[in-house]
Every structure is written in C-alpha cells, then in structure tokens.
Design a protein around this motif. Structure first.
Motif, PDB file in Angstrom:
ATOM      1  N   PRO A  10       0.666  -1.157  -0.015  1.00 29.61           N
ATOM      2  CA  PRO A  10       0.026  -0.023   0.039  1.00 29.61           C
ATOM      3  C   PRO A  10       1.037   1.326   0.089  1.00 29.61           C
ATOM      4  O   PRO A  10       0.424   2.241  -0.521  1.00 29.61           O
ATOM      5  N   SER A  11       1.834   1.118   0.625  1.00 28.72           N
ATOM      6  CA  SER A  11       2.814   2.260   0.382  1.00 28.72           C
ATOM      7  C   SER A  11       3.654   2.749  -0.798  1.00 28.72           C
ATOM      8  O   SER A  11       3.938   3.766  -1.019  1.00 28.72           O
ATOM      9  N   GLY A  12       3.256   1.730  -1.747  1.00 29.53           N
ATOM     10  CA  GLY A  12       4.049   2.092  -3.062  1.00 29.53           C
ATOM     11  C   GLY A  12       5.133   1.694  -3.132  1.00 29.53           C
ATOM     12  O   GLY A  12       5.806   1.701  -4.232  1.00 29.53           O
ATOM     13  N   GLU A  13       5.990   1.206  -2.199  1.00 27.86           N
ATOM     14  CA  GLU A  13       7.209   1.097  -2.100  1.00 27.86           C
ATOM     15  C   GLU A  13       7.724  -0.713  -1.909  1.00 27.86           C
ATOM     16  O   GLU A  13       6.976  -0.998  -0.708  1.00 27.86           O
ATOM     17  N   VAL A  14       8.259  -1.257  -2.584  1.00 29.33           N
ATOM     18  CA  VAL A  14       8.449  -2.668  -2.353  1.00 29.33           C
ATOM     19  C   VAL A  14       9.685  -2.745  -1.522  1.00 29.33           C
ATOM     20  O   VAL A  14      10.867  -2.199  -1.544  1.00 29.33           O
ATOM     21  N   ALA A  15       9.177  -3.400  -0.203  1.00 36.27           N
ATOM     22  CA  ALA A  15      10.508  -3.401   0.891  1.00 36.27           C
ATOM     23  C   ALA A  15      10.124  -4.600   1.898  1.00 36.27           C
ATOM     24  O   ALA A  15       8.880  -4.933   1.889  1.00 36.27           O
ATOM     25  N   TYR A  16      11.118  -5.041   2.463  1.00 32.52           N
ATOM     26  CA  TYR A  16      10.958  -6.059   3.717  1.00 32.52           C
ATOM     27  C   TYR A  16      12.014  -5.595   4.648  1.00 32.52           C
ATOM     28  O   TYR A  16      12.971  -4.894   4.403  1.00 32.52           O
ATOM     29  N   THR A  17      11.954  -6.044   5.844  1.00 34.87           N
ATOM     30  CA  THR A  17      12.946  -6.091   6.646  1.00 34.87           C
ATOM     31  C   THR A  17      14.064  -7.274   6.859  1.00 34.87           C
ATOM     32  O   THR A  17      13.670  -8.217   6.662  1.00 34.87           O
ATOM     33  N   GLY A  18      15.074  -6.874   6.379  1.00 40.39           N
ATOM     34  CA  GLY A  18      16.144  -7.982   6.364  1.00 40.39           C
ATOM     35  C   GLY A  18      17.508  -7.362   6.954  1.00 40.39           C
ATOM     36  O   GLY A  18      17.899  -6.265   7.420  1.00 40.39           O
ATOM     37  N   ILE A  19      18.719  -8.300   6.580  1.00 41.34           N
ATOM     38  CA  ILE A  19      19.900  -7.897   7.020  1.00 41.34           C
ATOM     39  C   ILE A  19      21.109  -7.770   5.862  1.00 41.34           C
ATOM     40  O   ILE A  19      22.032  -7.601   5.884  1.00 41.34           O
ATOM     41  N   GLY A  20      20.492  -8.196   4.710  1.00 41.21           N
ATOM     42  CA  GLY A  20      21.391  -8.147   3.500  1.00 41.21           C
ATOM     43  C   GLY A  20      22.328  -9.160   3.236  1.00 41.21           C
ATOM     44  O   GLY A  20      23.620  -8.931   3.047  1.00 41.21           O
ATOM     45  N   VAL A  21      21.690 -10.315   3.253  1.00 36.74           N
ATOM     46  CA  VAL A  21      22.663 -11.601   2.990  1.00 36.74           C
ATOM     47  C   VAL A  21      21.953 -12.387   1.853  1.00 36.74           C
ATOM     48  O   VAL A  21      20.607 -12.391   1.812  1.00 36.74           O
ATOM     49  N   PHE A  22      22.772 -13.229   1.047  1.00 36.60           N
ATOM     50  CA  PHE A  22      22.265 -14.306   0.240  1.00 36.60           C
ATOM     51  C   PHE A  22      22.672 -15.594   1.044  1.00 36.60           C
ATOM     52  O   PHE A  22      23.730 -15.700   1.637  1.00 36.60           O
ATOM     53  N   THR A  23      21.749 -16.674   0.798  1.00 40.29           N
ATOM     54  CA  THR A  23      21.910 -17.768   1.791  1.00 40.29           C
ATOM     55  C   THR A  23      21.817 -19.029   0.639  1.00 40.29           C
ATOM     56  O   THR A  23      20.955 -18.794  -0.520  1.00 40.29           O
ATOM     57  N   ARG A  24      22.507 -20.092   0.680  1.00 41.81           N
ATOM     58  CA  ARG A  24      22.365 -21.195   0.078  1.00 41.81           C
ATOM     59  C   ARG A  24      22.263 -22.361   1.028  1.00 41.81           C
ATOM     60  O   ARG A  24      22.750 -22.547   1.939  1.00 41.81           O
ATOM     61  N   GLN A  25      21.319 -23.437   0.346  1.00 47.29           N
ATOM     62  CA  GLN A  25      21.015 -24.500   1.043  1.00 47.29           C
ATOM     63  C   GLN A  25      22.119 -25.501   0.593  1.00 47.29           C
ATOM     64  O   GLN A  25      21.992 -25.997  -0.774  1.00 47.29           O
ATOM     65  N   ILE A  26      22.817 -26.186   1.331  1.00 48.70           N
ATOM     66  CA  ILE A  26      23.910 -27.297   0.991  1.00 48.70           C
ATOM     67  C   ILE A  26      23.724 -28.415   2.154  1.00 48.70           C
ATOM     68  O   ILE A  26      23.996 -28.315   3.191  1.00 48.70           O
TER      69      ILE A  26
END
Length: 411
Positions: A121-137
């Motif tokens: 609704p704010s018009g901005e795509v956003a989420y709360t996060g920490i700035g990492v990429f992860t991979r399942q191994i």
C-alpha cells in the motif's frame, strides 16, 4: 522495438538456487493459484510447444498433489516441482517469506505497478532484512553473499558462515526479522566445520531491493594494493537498472576508481539484467567527453576504462551478466576468473498471482552473436574453484584476480 529499460527488466535471474530447486519456506499460496500458474505457463512460456511437454497431462498429474498438500508450504513445493518439468531457467514460484520475492517485485515494479498497490500500500517494495544471500547445502543454510554496507556486513557475518538460528529459532530470511527493524537480533553461526557455535548481534533494517543493491555496490568499491599496483574492485550485485552502470561510469572516470592501475569487475551472484552495450565501457575505441562547470565540478559522458581489467564469474553469474561475460571473454578485455557461469539466459517476466505470490517465467529465447548460452554458460579463462561451506570469509577467486592484475599492471 523494446527500449533498453524493457530489456533490462526482461534479462534478470535470481542467482541463489539452481533452476527447478526454488522452494518456499512458507507461503500464502491458495489452491486456486495452482491453476493460475498452470494457465500462465500455458499462455506465456517462450516456447509455445512447452519443450515438448503435454502440459494438460502435467497439470493433471500435479493438480491433485497440490489439492492434497497438507499446508501452503507443501503446495508451493508442488508448484515448483511442476515448473521444474520445463527444464528452463528463469522459472520459479516465489512467496513473501523469500527475499527473492521482494527483489523480483522491485525489479519488475514498472510492469507490475497496477497490481503492486494491493500488496504494498505504501507504493514501495520493501521488507525487513540484513542483506545476505543464503544457499542450502546438504540441508544446512550457508551465507553465500554479504552485501557491503548492510546490517550483516556491519555485524561481521562472513561468507561461508552456517546459520544455525536467529533469536534461538529456526532461521528464515524474511520471517526472522519481520517487525524487528532497528532491534537487536542474535544470529547463531558456525564458522568452522565441527566448530563451536558463535553468536553475532545484527540490527535488521528496511530494505528496498534496488536501492540496497546500489548501496552495496557503492560500498564494495575499494582499492587493493599489491606489489606496488593499485587494483580497483567493484561488486555489481544487480544490473537490472541503468543506475548501476551509471555508478560504475562515475567511479572510473571521476570517482574512487579513476586512479587505480587495474580493475576487478565482480559479476558473481545476485541478479542479471545487463544490457550488452554495458561492455562498451571496456572498449578503448571511443571518445570520452568531460564537462567542467565554473565551480570545477566535472561530469563525464561515454566513460571508458583503458587500463587492465579482469572479470569474476561463478555459478551464480546468470542471465544478462552472462552476456557481459561472454563478450568480455570473446573480445579479449582481460582474464575471466572463477567458475563456469550458470548457463541461464532467457528473457523473463514476473507475474503476480491473485494471492500476491509471484511467478517468474521466460517469455523469449536469447542468442548472443547467434549463440545460445542457455544450458551452456561461459567458461572462465582461469578456473578457480571455491568451496563455500565454512569459508570463513576467504575468497580465493578474488585473491587470484588480484594476483593476475597486479602482475599485468605492474608489468
């Protein structure tokens, strides 16, 4: 004729999971979404013959599995299993507890703008996060990318860390930080194989993906001194906006990279979206125009890098970034260091489903100089393997690039 912006929106690819292996941690997928996804594939997939599949039969096989799924997480897994039958890159079903959902929604915001308002609704795509990429191994979650300047990097999270928990609970890339912007969150990590767990405090923040990737790119820029040579470095996490190339052009012409003796262009992981003409920045044949106003402020048009350069690629280098890797290697701009790129080059679009979930789907085939890179990828000129688990922040591919360019620049 498509505009460059249109091409950038099409040529994108998420670089964290292999094709067909995308899975939702939990999802809002409703039973009706299965048929919505199935119809969209039938009507919009780039190959009208759907790679030889009997799509009706495929739907009949997976539809009862989706209906019988005990929860929405399992239903999303069924949808991705169905999509995997296509054996095509740029194909996946995403939900709001995956960071890729927000990345894609922001990358494709222009084409999705009429629908996005219902879910943002704010018009901005956003989420709360920490700035990492992860991979399942092997069933474990490892940090495969740390965005410079964002909370995880500031907290000291390292490439290769295994994430065991967040605030004592199972880790979720979005769920672990939802509603906790500006608050301390304790990550439990394992940094060495069979090592004791350690705890790191991270403060999540609001992340608007396109802006965050630009911020991380700017924060990655540095100069590494080796053997008397100054080696500039920049990591381009996304190329799905022209602003990323604009930043590179400014930095090599009037910014922090202009005095470097050589340049490392890191295109590993992240998102594609690059336009082929971005490679022109490494072609010395072409005039560079500098305009300086009365206050001494300068602006450069048609910036060119005319000193040694090297390119870093890996299995997360996909889509439009592979076009750049192909050209960089073919036209001899410098060494290509790392491992083979993914071989995922189709032009994709994002489609929002009725419940807000997102389908990424290829809508056009792509050839580069008449060659298809889909399923093939680009091989490096210098192969440097990299074992992610418990890397403890080490980066042998970058180390080799520095070594190569220091030798070239120093010679």
């Amino acid at each position: 004729m498509r505009t460059k912006a249109g091409l950038l929106s099409l040529l994108v690819l998420f670089a964290l999971l292999p094709t067909g292996a995308l899975r939702a941690e939990s999802t809002a997928a409703s039973p009706a979404v299965f048929d919505e996804v199935w119809r969209t594939v039938r009507d919009r997939f780039y190959d009208r013959h759907l790679h030889g599949l009997d799509w009706d039969a495929v739907g009949d096989r997976y539809r009862p599995l989706a209906a019988a799924a005990p929860d929405e997480q399992a239903r999303a897994a069924v949808i991705n299993d169905m999509l995997a039958e296509l054996h095509a890159s740029h194909t996946g079903f995403y939900t709001r507890d995956q960071t890729a959902y927000y990345d894609l929604a922001d990358i494709f915001a222009n084409s999705l703008r009429r629908q996005l308002g219902s879910f943002f609704p704010s018009g901005e795509v956003a989420y709360t996060g920490i700035g990492v990429f992860t991979r399942q191994i092997d069933g474990k979650t490892f940090v495969s990318g740390v965005l410079d300047g964002l909370p995880a990097a500031k907290a000291g999270v390292r490439l290769g860390d295994e994430i065991l928990a967040a605030d004592g609970a199972a880790f979720g890339a979005v769920a672990s930080f939802d509603g906790k912007a500006g608050q301390d969150v304790t990550l439990t990590l394992r940094r060495a194989r069979n090592g004791a767990p350690l705890q790191v405090t991270v403060v999540p923040r609001r992340i608007e993906p396109n802006a965050a990737f630009l911020e991380a790119m700017a924060a990655s820029i540095r100069t590494i001194t080796r053997g008397g040579a100054r080696i500039g470095y920049v990591h381009v996490w996304s190329y799905a906006r022209e602003s990323y190339q604009d930043l590179l052009a400014r930095e090599i012409s009037t910014g922090r990279l202009k005095d470097a003796d050589a340049l490392i262009w890191d295109l590993r992981d992240g998102w594609g979206g690059a336009s082929p003409d971005y490679l022109d920045i490494f072609d010395p044949r072409g005039p560079t125009m500098t305009m300086t106003n009365r206050d001494g402020e300068s602006a450069v048009d048609n910036a060119r890098w005319r000193k040694p350069a090297g390119l870093l690629i890996n299995g997360g280098t996909r889509s439009g970034k592979e076009v750049l890797a192909y050209g960089f290697k073919k036209y001899g701009y410098g060494p290509v260091i790392g491992t083979r790129s993914e071989g995922a080059l189709l032009a994709a679009r994002a489609f929002l489903m009725g419940d807000g979930s997102l389908l990424l789907l290829p809508v056009a085939d792509v050839a580069v100089d008449g060659e298809r890179l889909e399923g093939r990828g680009v091989d490096p000129t210098i192969e440097v393997p990299f074992d992610l688990p418990y890397a403890d922040g080490a980066d042998p591919q970058l180390d080799r690039a520095v070594e190569e360019l220091a030798r070239t620049a120093g010679g």
